[in-house]
Design an enzyme around this catalytic site. Structure first.
Site, PDB file in Angstrom:
ATOM      1  N   ASP A  80       0.827  -1.207   0.000  1.00 45.96           N
ATOM      2  CA  ASP A  80       0.000   0.000   0.000  1.00 45.96           C
ATOM      3  C   ASP A  80       0.860   1.254   0.000  1.00 45.96           C
ATOM      4  OD1 ASP A  80      -2.740  -0.349  -0.192  1.00 45.96           O
ATOM      5  OD2 ASP A  80      -2.996  -0.776   1.944  1.00 45.96           O
ATOM      6  N   LYS A 110      -0.232  -0.382  -4.303  1.00 44.66           N
ATOM      7  CA  LYS A 110      -1.683  -0.137  -4.378  1.00 44.66           C
ATOM      8  C   LYS A 110      -1.950   1.282  -3.907  1.00 44.66           C
ATOM      9  CE  LYS A 110      -4.812  -2.100  -1.359  1.00 44.66           C
ATOM     10  NZ  LYS A 110      -5.412  -0.921  -0.669  1.00 44.66           N
ATOM     11  N   GLU A 179     -13.918  -2.169  -2.027  1.00 44.70           N
ATOM     12  CA  GLU A 179     -14.148  -2.339  -0.588  1.00 44.70           C
ATOM     13  C   GLU A 179     -15.535  -1.821  -0.189  1.00 44.70           C
ATOM     14  OE1 GLU A 179     -10.978  -1.069   1.995  1.00 44.70           O
ATOM     15  OE2 GLU A 179     -12.220  -1.239   3.787  1.00 44.70           O
TER      16      GLU A 179
HETATM   17  O1  KIV Z   1      -4.897  -1.871   4.045  1.00 38.27           O
HETATM   18  C1  KIV Z   1      -5.543  -2.894   3.770  1.00 38.27           C
HETATM   19  O2  KIV Z   1      -5.485  -3.926   4.462  1.00 38.27           O
HETATM   20  C2  KIV Z   1      -6.404  -2.850   2.582  1.00 38.27           C
HETATM   21  C3  KIV Z   1      -7.381  -3.968   2.407  1.00 38.27           C
HETATM   22  C4  KIV Z   1      -8.493  -3.807   3.346  1.00 38.27           C
HETATM   23  C5  KIV Z   1      -7.833  -4.078   1.015  1.00 38.27           C
HETATM   24  O3  KIV Z   1      -6.325  -1.946   1.826  1.00 38.27           O
END
Ligand code: KIV
Length: 262
Positions: A80, A110, A179
């Site tokens: 992320d 992401k 989500e």
């Molecule tokens: O940070 C995370 O765990 C996420 C998931 C909920 C998709 O973005």
């Protein structure tokens, strides 16, 4: 696992994705045969005990992603991009995505958001970095939304999510997390794009599913969203184990000769 293999799974085989934040959780997920490990900024909650993902930094994501990389042999690892690592401008976004890739050895990043991030996504992808998108409830926008309630429940929001999916596909994402959206909306999005969708609280019609490691194993019980299925109750078991250990220490039944050196 690599990005083209994940993309090719659409309409053939459902994609399993699970978060992990360290060596041990990554080993568990990888040995179990998970397709994608997500080093999620949800680590702000389940690892750091914060109330949102907002405070998580790029350095913290890199620290956790390096440990996940150490524990992963097969799964694709997506990291992320945390809040404010890509929102200000696309040049900074490319630099931060580049740091994450170079310093962790992971496979993709992401980021959250729709058409407003199309230029950013395109710039990161053009630098050779695969990007996974994230639409619907985007937790980094919690201060705009005001709650973690499902998104896309009215026609205007639903239409925007479908359009955003097309925009970010056009910008180059290889996959899209959906989500907390109604299952029929998730179905429409899934049918509207050629890249795989991965749902969390988005019903059964997406191309894959993702859950948070600590939620699905019952390790985190501060709260439980409706979409979480607990496949184990490890916190309960761990508390019982620690209670037994404490008791045995107090009554001197641990350690026995079995755990002692002569
Ligand atoms: O940070 C995370 O765990 C996420 C998931 C909920 C998709 O973005």
């Amino acid at each position: 696992m690599n990005v083209p293999q994940i993309v090719a799974m659409k309409d053939k085989e459902k994609i399993s994705m699970l978060t992990a934040y360290d060596y041990t959780s990554a080993r568990i997920a990888d040995e179990a045969g998970i397709d994608i490990i997500l080093v999620g900024d949800s680590l702000g909650m389940v690892m750091q005990g914060k109330t949102s993902t907002i405070p998580v930094t790029v350095d913290e994501m890199i620290y956790h992603a390096k440990m996940v990389k150490q524990g992963t042999k097969n799964a694709l690892i997506v990291v992320d991009m945390p809040f404010m690592s890509y929102q200000a401008d696309y040049v900074e976004a490319v630099r931060n995505a580049g740091r994450i890739m170079k310093e962790t050895g992971c496979d993709a990043v992401k980021l959250e958001g729709g058409r407003e991030f199309a230029v950013t996504i395109n710039a990161i992808v053009s630098a050779g970095i695969p990007v996974m998108g994230h639409l619907g409830l985007t937790p980094q926008s919690i201060n705009i939304f005001g709650s973690y309630k499902a998104r896309g429940k009215n026609e205007k929001e639903a239409k925007k999510i479908i359009e955003d999916a097309k925009y970010i596909q056009e910008a180059g994402v290889f996959s899209i997390v959906l989500e907390s959206v109604p299952k029929n909306l998730a179905k429409k999005v899934t049918q509207s794009v050629s890249v795989p969708t991965i749902g969390i609280g988005a019903g059964v019609h997406t191309d894959g599913q993702v859950l948070v490691f600590h939620d699905m194993l019952g390790l985190f019980d501060d709260f439980k969203p409706k979409f979480v299925k607990r496949y184990a109750h490890l916190k309960k078991e761990a508390v019982e184990a620690v209670k037994t250990y404490t008791k045995e220490v107090k009554e001197e039944s641990f350690p026995t000769d079995e755990h002692s050196y002569e």
